[in-house]
Design an enzyme around this catalytic site. Sequence first.
Site, PDB file in Angstrom:
ATOM      1  N   HIS A  19       0.732  -1.247  -0.065  1.00  0.00           N
ATOM      2  CA  HIS A  19      -0.232  -0.103  -0.005  1.00  0.00           C
ATOM      3  C   HIS A  19       0.876   1.065  -0.003  1.00  0.00           C
ATOM      4  O   HIS A  19       0.470   2.439  -0.426  1.00  0.00           O
ATOM      5  CB  HIS A  19      -1.015  -0.130   1.251  1.00  0.00           C
ATOM      6  CG  HIS A  19      -2.412   0.274   1.133  1.00  0.00           C
ATOM      7  ND1 HIS A  19      -3.038   0.114  -0.255  1.00  0.00           N
ATOM      8  CD2 HIS A  19      -3.478   0.517   2.105  1.00  0.00           C
ATOM      9  CE1 HIS A  19      -4.170   0.672  -0.158  1.00  0.00           C
ATOM     10  NE2 HIS A  19      -4.386   1.052   1.075  1.00  0.00           N
ATOM     11  N   TYR A  64      -3.210   8.561   6.896  1.00  0.00           N
ATOM     12  CA  TYR A  64      -3.608   7.114   6.544  1.00  0.00           C
ATOM     13  C   TYR A  64      -4.406   7.379   5.197  1.00  0.00           C
ATOM     14  O   TYR A  64      -5.123   8.107   4.952  1.00  0.00           O
ATOM     15  CB  TYR A  64      -4.311   6.452   7.743  1.00  0.00           C
ATOM     16  CG  TYR A  64      -3.531   6.036   9.000  1.00  0.00           C
ATOM     17  CD1 TYR A  64      -2.937   4.847   8.728  1.00  0.00           C
ATOM     18  CD2 TYR A  64      -3.466   6.997   9.855  1.00  0.00           C
ATOM     19  CE1 TYR A  64      -2.088   4.489  10.030  1.00  0.00           C
ATOM     20  CE2 TYR A  64      -2.647   6.711  11.098  1.00  0.00           C
ATOM     21  CZ  TYR A  64      -1.927   5.561  11.114  1.00  0.00           C
ATOM     22  OH  TYR A  64      -1.076   5.131  12.070  1.00  0.00           O
ATOM     23  N   ASN A  66      -7.057   5.998   3.720  1.00  0.00           N
ATOM     24  CA  ASN A  66      -8.498   6.570   3.600  1.00  0.00           C
ATOM     25  C   ASN A  66      -8.798   7.838   3.546  1.00  0.00           C
ATOM     26  O   ASN A  66      -9.900   8.179   3.390  1.00  0.00           O
ATOM     27  CB  ASN A  66      -9.449   5.600   4.427  1.00  0.00           C
ATOM     28  CG  ASN A  66      -9.192   4.118   4.031  1.00  0.00           C
ATOM     29  OD1 ASN A  66      -8.478   3.739   3.061  1.00  0.00           O
ATOM     30  ND2 ASN A  66      -9.921   3.094   4.784  1.00  0.00           N
ATOM     31  N   ASP A  91      -0.924   2.473  -5.346  1.00  0.00           N
ATOM     32  CA  ASP A  91      -0.988   1.182  -5.713  1.00  0.00           C
ATOM     33  C   ASP A  91      -2.346   0.452  -6.302  1.00  0.00           C
ATOM     34  O   ASP A  91      -3.294   1.207  -6.289  1.00  0.00           O
ATOM     35  CB  ASP A  91      -0.717   0.350  -4.376  1.00  0.00           C
ATOM     36  CG  ASP A  91      -2.002   0.538  -3.415  1.00  0.00           C
ATOM     37  OD1 ASP A  91      -1.999   1.543  -2.806  1.00  0.00           O
ATOM     38  OD2 ASP A  91      -2.635  -0.561  -3.022  1.00  0.00           O
ATOM     39  N   ASN A 112      -9.656   3.492  -1.681  1.00  0.00           N
ATOM     40  CA  ASN A 112     -10.150   4.423  -0.867  1.00  0.00           C
ATOM     41  C   ASN A 112      -9.179   5.761  -0.719  1.00  0.00           C
ATOM     42  O   ASN A 112      -9.877   6.771  -0.440  1.00  0.00           O
ATOM     43  CB  ASN A 112     -10.347   3.916   0.368  1.00  0.00           C
ATOM     44  CG  ASN A 112     -11.482   2.870   0.557  1.00  0.00           C
ATOM     45  OD1 ASN A 112     -12.440   2.973  -0.018  1.00  0.00           O
ATOM     46  ND2 ASN A 112     -11.224   1.554   1.184  1.00  0.00           N
TER      47      ASN A 112
END
Length: 186
Positions: A19, A64, A66, A91, A112
């Site tokens: 990620h 983060y 999201n 990614d 997301n």
Amino acid sequence: MKCITGLGNPGRKYKKTRHNIGFMVIDELVSRNNWKLKKDKFNGKSTIETMDGDKIALLKPQTYMNLSGESVRPLTDFYDIDPEDVLVIYDDLDLPTGKVRLRQKGGHGGHNGIRSIIDHLGTREFKRIRIGIGRPVTQQPVVDYVLGEFPKAEAADVDASIQKAADACEAWLKKPFQEVMNEFNR
């Protein structure tokens, strides 16, 4: 001014995970050019630099994945950067590991981080570099897969994709994105 944003999750725990490939590309650009990222008021680590006479913002959101838009939007607002001058690196499960694809715009495709940026910028009109991480070949949940590290057998492909994505970023600073897409999507 242009903005290049690499997506990922903050902290050592996530540093080498699938990620975080967007962060890895930003780190490569910083390393190549002897730049330095610093934590700032945009909920991220960023720097403003000059390359070939043009100003560029590099950003690694620290919100983060999201919530990536909560970092991108304040930076673009502060520096008055048009969404069409934003390039996001992230990614992509739907591409084989190491494959790099550039796009002018598009939807979130279930990602997301991209969904958050679309929501916060209010548009899908920003550029993207998608880097393939493949899909799990076992019954492993997707969330565990993307938060897992690349196996050693994929190291050469991953490194090549990071180099190619960084090359594409640098090319975009010198020529129109359509030309860069034509060159790097071959």
